[in-house]
Write a protein that holds these residues in place. Structure first.
Motif, PDB file in Angstrom:
ATOM      1  N   PRO A   1      25.227   1.174  -2.654  1.00  0.00           N
ATOM      2  CA  PRO A   1      25.878   1.963  -1.620  1.00  0.00           C
ATOM      3  C   PRO A   1      25.211   3.328  -1.469  1.00  0.00           C
ATOM      4  N   ALA A   2      25.278   3.862  -0.273  1.00  0.00           N
ATOM      5  CA  ALA A   2      24.695   5.181  -0.005  1.00  0.00           C
ATOM      6  C   ALA A   2      25.466   6.250  -0.762  1.00  0.00           C
ATOM      7  N   ARG A   3      24.761   7.270  -1.208  1.00  0.00           N
ATOM      8  CA  ARG A   3      25.423   8.417  -1.817  1.00  0.00           C
ATOM      9  C   ARG A   3      26.087   9.212  -0.705  1.00  0.00           C
ATOM     10  N   LEU A   4      27.219   9.795  -1.014  1.00  0.00           N
ATOM     11  CA  LEU A   4      27.896  10.609  -0.023  1.00  0.00           C
ATOM     12  C   LEU A   4      27.085  11.877   0.233  1.00  0.00           C
ATOM     13  N   GLY A   5      26.988  12.254   1.492  1.00  0.00           N
ATOM     14  CA  GLY A   5      26.250  13.454   1.843  1.00  0.00           C
ATOM     15  C   GLY A   5      27.033  14.703   1.488  1.00  0.00           C
ATOM     16  N   ALA A   6      26.324  15.785   1.226  1.00  0.00           N
ATOM     17  CA  ALA A   6      26.963  17.059   0.906  1.00  0.00           C
ATOM     18  C   ALA A   6      27.575  17.648   2.169  1.00  0.00           C
ATOM     19  N   CYS A   7      28.875  17.901   2.114  1.00  0.00           N
ATOM     20  CA  CYS A   7      29.589  18.480   3.256  1.00  0.00           C
ATOM     21  C   CYS A   7      30.787  19.246   2.706  1.00  0.00           C
ATOM     22  N   GLY A   8      30.839  20.528   2.985  1.00  0.00           N
ATOM     23  CA  GLY A   8      31.885  21.378   2.430  1.00  0.00           C
ATOM     24  C   GLY A   8      33.231  21.205   3.103  1.00  0.00           C
TER      25      GLY A   8
ATOM     26  N   LYS B   1      19.766  10.675  10.419  1.00  0.00           N
ATOM     27  CA  LYS B   1      19.455   9.295  10.039  1.00  0.00           C
ATOM     28  C   LYS B   1      20.588   8.700   9.213  1.00  0.00           C
ATOM     29  N   PRO B   2      20.630   7.365   9.110  1.00  0.00           N
ATOM     30  CA  PRO B   2      21.676   6.719   8.302  1.00  0.00           C
ATOM     31  C   PRO B   2      21.604   7.144   6.835  1.00  0.00           C
ATOM     32  N   ASP B   3      22.689   6.866   6.130  1.00  0.00           N
ATOM     33  CA  ASP B   3      22.803   7.125   4.690  1.00  0.00           C
ATOM     34  C   ASP B   3      22.659   8.604   4.343  1.00  0.00           C
ATOM     35  N   PHE B   4      23.118   9.474   5.260  1.00  0.00           N
ATOM     36  CA  PHE B   4      23.150  10.911   5.027  1.00  0.00           C
ATOM     37  C   PHE B   4      21.766  11.487   4.763  1.00  0.00           C
ATOM     38  N   THR B   5      20.785  11.022   5.542  1.00  0.00           N
ATOM     39  CA  THR B   5      19.411  11.502   5.395  1.00  0.00           C
ATOM     40  C   THR B   5      18.949  12.126   6.706  1.00  0.00           C
ATOM     41  N   GLY B   6      17.809  12.778   6.654  1.00  0.00           N
ATOM     42  CA  GLY B   6      17.273  13.453   7.828  1.00  0.00           C
ATOM     43  C   GLY B   6      17.918  14.815   8.006  1.00  0.00           C
ATOM     44  N   ALA B   7      17.638  15.426   9.134  1.00  0.00           N
ATOM     45  CA  ALA B   7      18.175  16.763   9.421  1.00  0.00           C
ATOM     46  C   ALA B   7      19.696  16.717   9.478  1.00  0.00           C
ATOM     47  N   ARG B   8      20.324  17.749   8.924  1.00  0.00           N
ATOM     48  CA  ARG B   8      21.792  17.833   8.898  1.00  0.00           C
ATOM     49  C   ARG B   8      22.251  18.981   9.776  1.00  0.00           C
ATOM     50  N   GLN B   9      23.289  18.718  10.573  1.00  0.00           N
ATOM     51  CA  GLN B   9      23.954  19.754  11.363  1.00  0.00           C
ATOM     52  C   GLN B   9      25.326  19.991  10.748  1.00  0.00           C
ATOM     53  N   VAL B  10      25.736  21.239  10.647  1.00  0.00           N
ATOM     54  CA  VAL B  10      27.043  21.578  10.095  1.00  0.00           C
ATOM     55  C   VAL B  10      27.820  22.348  11.154  1.00  0.00           C
ATOM     56  N   HIS B  11      29.046  21.895  11.424  1.00  0.00           N
ATOM     57  CA  HIS B  11      29.931  22.557  12.374  1.00  0.00           C
ATOM     58  C   HIS B  11      31.212  22.935  11.639  1.00  0.00           C
TER      59      HIS B  11
ATOM     60  N   GLY C   1      19.155  16.236  18.812  1.00  0.00           N
ATOM     61  CA  GLY C   1      20.027  16.291  17.653  1.00  0.00           C
ATOM     62  C   GLY C   1      21.025  15.163  17.528  1.00  0.00           C
ATOM     63  N   GLN C   2      20.668  13.965  17.924  1.00  0.00           N
ATOM     64  CA  GLN C   2      21.578  12.834  17.782  1.00  0.00           C
ATOM     65  C   GLN C   2      21.816  12.541  16.305  1.00  0.00           C
ATOM     66  N   ALA C   3      22.993  11.982  16.009  1.00  0.00           N
ATOM     67  CA  ALA C   3      23.350  11.723  14.612  1.00  0.00           C
ATOM     68  C   ALA C   3      23.640  10.246  14.400  1.00  0.00           C
ATOM     69  N   GLN C   4      23.357   9.777  13.178  1.00  0.00           N
ATOM     70  CA  GLN C   4      23.640   8.394  12.810  1.00  0.00           C
ATOM     71  C   GLN C   4      24.546   8.290  11.596  1.00  0.00           C
ATOM     72  N   ALA C   5      24.842   9.411  10.929  1.00  0.00           N
ATOM     73  CA  ALA C   5      25.766   9.434   9.789  1.00  0.00           C
ATOM     74  C   ALA C   5      26.581  10.712   9.907  1.00  0.00           C
ATOM     75  N   LEU C   6      27.811  10.688   9.341  1.00  0.00           N
ATOM     76  CA  LEU C   6      28.656  11.869   9.453  1.00  0.00           C
ATOM     77  C   LEU C   6      29.656  11.949   8.321  1.00  0.00           C
ATOM     78  N   ALA C   7      30.150  13.161   8.118  1.00  0.00           N
ATOM     79  CA  ALA C   7      31.255  13.411   7.186  1.00  0.00           C
ATOM     80  C   ALA C   7      32.218  14.353   7.895  1.00  0.00           C
ATOM     81  N   ASN C   8      33.489  13.969   7.936  1.00  0.00           N
ATOM     82  CA  ASN C   8      34.510  14.802   8.555  1.00  0.00           C
ATOM     83  C   ASN C   8      35.402  15.380   7.469  1.00  0.00           C
ATOM     84  N   ARG C   9      35.259  16.678   7.214  1.00  0.00           N
ATOM     85  CA  ARG C   9      36.086  17.365   6.230  1.00  0.00           C
ATOM     86  C   ARG C   9      36.818  18.528   6.875  1.00  0.00           C
ATOM     87  N   THR C  10      37.055  18.431   8.192  1.00  0.00           N
ATOM     88  CA  THR C  10      37.682  19.514   8.945  1.00  0.00           C
ATOM     89  C   THR C  10      39.176  19.620   8.698  1.00  0.00           C
ATOM     90  N   GLY C  11      39.806  18.552   8.240  1.00  0.00           N
ATOM     91  CA  GLY C  11      41.253  18.529   8.118  1.00  0.00           C
ATOM     92  C   GLY C  11      41.911  18.102   9.419  1.00  0.00           C
TER      93      GLY C  11
END
Length: 129
Positions: free
Chosen positions: A34-41, A50-60, A77-87
């Motif tokens: 399994p892919a490692r979870l990407g760093a996202c605060g 890119k998939p699996d939390f790789t490539g350039a990362r955008q933080v909002h 800046g299209q995205a293929q992987a994401l993490a939602n920690r906004t609440g």
């Protein structure tokens, strides 16, 4: 309501027999790990090129996003992987205008990691709870 990609992936992995995991070669295990979870605060929406939390990362962050407004990603800046920690729930769109004629998916904000979106994310909306 649609099932999130993450929930579907977890359901699929639950169907894989445990014995098969023990008999796989090391090379096969590396390919299917399994892919490692990407760093996202906390409080952030993170998008990877890119998939699996790789490539350039955008933080909002919520402080820079208009709630319930369409936020298009830059053309390159299209995205293929994401993490939602906004609440808050976040909907990602295949369309750069947040049009619902293309694919779209809403992800809960308590901590959702999606290693591979079923489409290229070109825009998103953050919703009130």
């Amino acid at each position: 309501m649609r099932t999130t990609v993450l929930a579907a992936a977890l359901a699929v992995t639950a169907l894989i027999p445990q014995a098969a995991a023990h008999t796989a070669t090391p090379q096969a295990a590396a390919r299917t790990a399994p892919a490692r979870l990407g760093a996202c605060g906390s409080g952030q929406l993170c998008l990877w090129e890119k998939p699996d939390f790789t490539g350039a990362r955008q933080v909002h962050e919520l402080s820079t996003i208009d709630i319930e407004s369409c936020v298009p990603l830059p053309p390159a800046g299209q995205a293929q992987a994401l993490a939602n920690r906004t609440g808050r729930p976040v909907t990602t769109y295949q369309s750069a205008e947040c049009a619902e004629t293309g694919e779209f998916e809403t992800y809960p904000g308590g901590g959702t990691w999606v290693p591979q979106s079923p489409y290229r994310v070109r825009a998103f909306k953050v919703w009130e709870n």
